[in-house]
Write an enzyme that holds these catalytic residues in place. Sequence first.
Site, PDB file in Angstrom:
ATOM      1  N   MET A  22       1.119   7.644   2.520  1.00 14.29           N
ATOM      2  CA  MET A  22       1.841   7.422   3.654  1.00 14.29           C
ATOM      3  C   MET A  22       2.931   6.419   3.465  1.00 14.29           C
ATOM      4  O   MET A  22       3.960   6.389   3.728  1.00 14.29           O
ATOM      5  CB  MET A  22       1.104   6.751   4.636  1.00 14.29           C
ATOM      6  CG  MET A  22       0.048   7.597   5.337  1.00 14.29           C
ATOM      7  SD  MET A  22       0.971   9.046   6.088  1.00 14.29           S
ATOM      8  CE  MET A  22       1.431   8.275   7.972  1.00 14.29           C
ATOM      9  N   GLY A  23       2.440   5.139   2.481  1.00 15.76           N
ATOM     10  CA  GLY A  23       3.506   4.278   1.853  1.00 15.76           C
ATOM     11  C   GLY A  23       4.526   4.861   1.217  1.00 15.76           C
ATOM     12  O   GLY A  23       5.872   4.491   1.155  1.00 15.76           O
ATOM     13  N   GLY A  57       0.854  -1.164  -0.001  1.00  9.71           N
ATOM     14  CA  GLY A  57      -0.093   0.120   0.190  1.00  9.71           C
ATOM     15  C   GLY A  57       0.969   1.249  -0.013  1.00  9.71           C
ATOM     16  O   GLY A  57       1.441   1.751   1.063  1.00  9.71           O
ATOM     17  N   ALA A  80       0.696  12.534   5.129  1.00 13.55           N
ATOM     18  CA  ALA A  80       1.146  12.679   3.936  1.00 13.55           C
ATOM     19  C   ALA A  80      -0.112  12.650   2.912  1.00 13.55           C
ATOM     20  O   ALA A  80      -1.122  12.415   3.294  1.00 13.55           O
ATOM     21  CB  ALA A  80       1.838  11.443   3.429  1.00 13.55           C
ATOM     22  N   GLY A 105       0.637   4.548  -1.325  1.00 13.08           N
ATOM     23  CA  GLY A 105      -0.054   5.636  -1.533  1.00 13.08           C
ATOM     24  C   GLY A 105       0.588   6.763  -0.648  1.00 13.08           C
ATOM     25  O   GLY A 105       1.863   6.796  -0.539  1.00 13.08           O
ATOM     26  N   ASN A 164     -14.021  12.976  11.368  1.00 14.09           N
ATOM     27  CA  ASN A 164     -13.935  12.336  10.162  1.00 14.09           C
ATOM     28  C   ASN A 164     -15.558  12.382   9.664  1.00 14.09           C
ATOM     29  O   ASN A 164     -15.871  12.964   8.478  1.00 14.09           O
ATOM     30  CB  ASN A 164     -13.475  10.951   9.783  1.00 14.09           C
ATOM     31  CG  ASN A 164     -12.016  11.168   9.637  1.00 14.09           C
ATOM     32  OD1 ASN A 164     -11.388  12.247   8.844  1.00 14.09           O
ATOM     33  ND2 ASN A 164     -11.318  10.222  10.311  1.00 14.09           N
ATOM     34  N   LYS A 167      -6.751   7.536  18.784  1.00 12.77           N
ATOM     35  CA  LYS A 167      -6.755   8.229  17.787  1.00 12.77           C
ATOM     36  C   LYS A 167      -7.935   7.810  17.070  1.00 12.77           C
ATOM     37  O   LYS A 167      -8.582   8.837  16.417  1.00 12.77           O
ATOM     38  CB  LYS A 167      -5.427   7.578  17.084  1.00 12.77           C
ATOM     39  CG  LYS A 167      -5.303   8.338  15.739  1.00 12.77           C
ATOM     40  CD  LYS A 167      -4.127   8.137  14.703  1.00 12.77           C
ATOM     41  CE  LYS A 167      -4.269   9.210  13.707  1.00 12.77           C
ATOM     42  NZ  LYS A 167      -3.242   8.500  12.671  1.00 12.77           N
ATOM     43  N   GLU A 199     -13.004   4.912   5.115  1.00  8.84           N
ATOM     44  CA  GLU A 199     -12.657   4.085   5.879  1.00  8.84           C
ATOM     45  C   GLU A 199     -13.587   3.656   7.155  1.00  8.84           C
ATOM     46  O   GLU A 199     -13.380   3.309   7.989  1.00  8.84           O
ATOM     47  CB  GLU A 199     -11.097   4.265   6.322  1.00  8.84           C
ATOM     48  CG  GLU A 199     -10.046   4.120   5.541  1.00  8.84           C
ATOM     49  CD  GLU A 199      -8.774   4.328   6.070  1.00  8.84           C
ATOM     50  OE1 GLU A 199      -8.601   5.450   6.603  1.00  8.84           O
ATOM     51  OE2 GLU A 199      -7.908   3.391   5.880  1.00  8.84           O
TER      52      GLU A 199
HETATM   53  P1  NAD Z   1      -3.981   6.595   0.391  1.00  8.83           P
HETATM   54  O1  NAD Z   1      -5.417   6.832  -0.401  1.00  8.83           O
HETATM   55  O2  NAD Z   1      -2.966   7.926  -0.356  1.00  8.83           O
HETATM   56  O3  NAD Z   1      -3.345   5.410  -0.260  1.00  8.83           O
HETATM   57  C1  NAD Z   1      -3.824   4.026  -0.172  1.00  8.83           C
HETATM   58  C2  NAD Z   1      -4.137   3.220  -1.427  1.00  8.83           C
HETATM   59  O4  NAD Z   1      -5.018   3.987  -2.367  1.00  8.83           O
HETATM   60  C3  NAD Z   1      -2.704   3.199  -2.054  1.00  8.83           C
HETATM   61  O5  NAD Z   1      -2.621   1.916  -2.873  1.00  8.83           O
HETATM   62  C4  NAD Z   1      -2.820   4.211  -3.239  1.00  8.83           C
HETATM   63  O6  NAD Z   1      -1.980   4.023  -4.363  1.00  8.83           O
HETATM   64  C5  NAD Z   1      -4.463   4.211  -3.500  1.00  8.83           C
HETATM   65  N1  NAD Z   1      -4.806   5.313  -4.117  1.00  8.83           N
HETATM   66  C6  NAD Z   1      -4.679   6.579  -3.507  1.00  8.83           C
HETATM   67  N2  NAD Z   1      -5.244   7.426  -4.454  1.00  8.83           N
HETATM   68  C7  NAD Z   1      -6.018   6.732  -5.496  1.00  8.83           C
HETATM   69  C8  NAD Z   1      -6.495   7.265  -6.611  1.00  8.83           C
HETATM   70  N3  NAD Z   1      -7.011   8.437  -6.874  1.00  8.83           N
HETATM   71  N4  NAD Z   1      -7.218   6.250  -7.310  1.00  8.83           N
HETATM   72  C9  NAD Z   1      -6.919   4.804  -7.115  1.00  8.83           C
HETATM   73  N5  NAD Z   1      -6.294   4.481  -5.866  1.00  8.83           N
HETATM   74  C10 NAD Z   1      -5.703   5.555  -5.202  1.00  8.83           C
HETATM   75  O7  NAD Z   1      -3.773   6.514   1.602  1.00  8.83           O
HETATM   76  P2  NAD Z   1      -2.780   6.854   2.959  1.00  8.83           P
HETATM   77  O8  NAD Z   1      -3.295   8.491   2.758  1.00  8.83           O
HETATM   78  O9  NAD Z   1      -1.531   6.678   2.358  1.00  8.83           O
HETATM   79  O10 NAD Z   1      -3.407   6.065   4.046  1.00  8.83           O
HETATM   80  C11 NAD Z   1      -2.855   4.714   4.191  1.00  8.83           C
HETATM   81  C12 NAD Z   1      -3.558   4.462   5.689  1.00  8.83           C
HETATM   82  O11 NAD Z   1      -2.626   5.166   6.557  1.00  8.83           O
HETATM   83  C13 NAD Z   1      -5.082   4.803   5.945  1.00  8.83           C
HETATM   84  O12 NAD Z   1      -5.443   3.723   7.040  1.00  8.83           O
HETATM   85  C14 NAD Z   1      -5.085   6.106   6.745  1.00  8.83           C
HETATM   86  O13 NAD Z   1      -6.018   6.438   7.238  1.00  8.83           O
HETATM   87  C15 NAD Z   1      -3.748   5.967   7.442  1.00  8.83           C
HETATM   88  N6  NAD Z   1      -2.894   7.229   7.842  1.00  8.83           N
HETATM   89  C16 NAD Z   1      -3.152   8.513   6.771  1.00  8.83           C
HETATM   90  C17 NAD Z   1      -2.321   9.233   7.124  1.00  8.83           C
HETATM   91  C18 NAD Z   1      -2.309  10.536   6.111  1.00  8.83           C
HETATM   92  O14 NAD Z   1      -1.738  11.702   6.485  1.00  8.83           O
HETATM   93  N7  NAD Z   1      -2.471  10.286   4.693  1.00  8.83           N
HETATM   94  C19 NAD Z   1      -1.936   9.761   8.447  1.00  8.83           C
HETATM   95  C20 NAD Z   1      -2.000   8.610   9.311  1.00  8.83           C
HETATM   96  C21 NAD Z   1      -2.599   7.465   8.968  1.00  8.83           C
END
Ligand code: NAD
Length: 312
Positions: A11-12, A7, A131, A9, A195, A187, A273
């Site tokens: 954060m990854g 994963g 992120a 996106g 949310n 959290k 979520e």
């Molecule tokens: P994200 O949506 O950026 O990424 C998650 C997945 O969705 C990845 O596989 C990504 O490639 C895909 N994705 C993203 N945008 C897309 C699109 N437009 N179309 C199709 N696929 C898409 O999620 P994230 O923000 O990285 O969050 C991951 C986890 O971490 C979640 O559980 C979130 O609640 C948690 N989290 C996020 C943050 C933050 O600031 N973003 C902070 C703390 C925890």
Amino acid sequence: MKIAIAGSGAMGSRFGLMLQKSGEDVLLIDGWQAHIEAILSNGLKANFNGEEVSVNIPIVHQEEVHLDKKYDLIILFTKAMQLDKMMTDIKGIIDENTQVLCLLNGIGHEDTIEKYVPLENIYLGNTMWTAGLEGPGVAKLFGNGSIELQNLGVGQEENAKKIAEVLSNAGLNASFSENIRLSIYNKACVNGTMNGLCTLLDVNMATLGNTRTALYMCRSIVNEFAAVAKFEGVALDIPAIMEKIKSCFDPLTIGLHFPSMHQDLMRNNRLTEIDFINGAISRKGRKYGIVTPYCDFLTELVHAKEDILKAE
Ligand code: NAD
């Protein structure tokens, strides 16, 4: 250490970028084809605390991972509703030596992970890093954060501390937690109030805080979280959580921000979520015989909004 980020996106990408920079052998795994192609063609681009960076970092589609390669550590960073499919797709790269760290927001992910990974190799975490993604292959990474993590398996504390050390060496500021479930619930209470309410009302946190009913609604939701948490051996400090929630309303700090669920659904038309935040409390409430009308209704309303907006 061989680390896979399942994963990748917002954060990854942050974790992958920072871990690779610190010398770890990192693979990104993702399911969004446009994102994968952008990173393969141009590298991962990021505005990293104001500096434009572009890094070559390996990435593979989750349905095409090389099953002959095994990893020391897999960090899970899907959205909650993508986790089960990700675990199915990558189960071939997990062996008895692979440690799996879950850093998703929400409650109860260990139930999903345990279907694929022995309990002694599972670690739960909670992160205050943030992120964003500007588009496929382009991340926006600002500010500081921290991580707390703990082993689920008995006797795995030393391994948990080693994982925290690897993350800290990459500047991710990780520490071992004696009670990760408490941090996760704390959290989740903030996410479970800000949310859903800000998304349904289509407002930022300060505007929510200025309504006559905000505190009552938040308190009612937090009471349900606390009642369920108690059955799981987690004692929530409700007044302290309410103070934290009130601090989110302050326009001089973070009150003018829209929570991530609002951004996902209202701006980006993506599914939320909610099933793993308020919905998890509803499910656990049914299991323990506790009524959770606020969480039930909030979950149903958010799903109705997803349907109205045809979110994907
Ligand atoms: P994200 O949506 O950026 O990424 C998650 C997945 O969705 C990845 O596989 C990504 O490639 C895909 N994705 C993203 N945008 C897309 C699109 N437009 N179309 C199709 N696929 C898409 O999620 P994230 O923000 O990285 O969050 C991951 C986890 O971490 C979640 O559980 C979130 O609640 C948690 N989290 C996020 C943050 C933050 O600031 N973003 C902070 C703390 C925890």
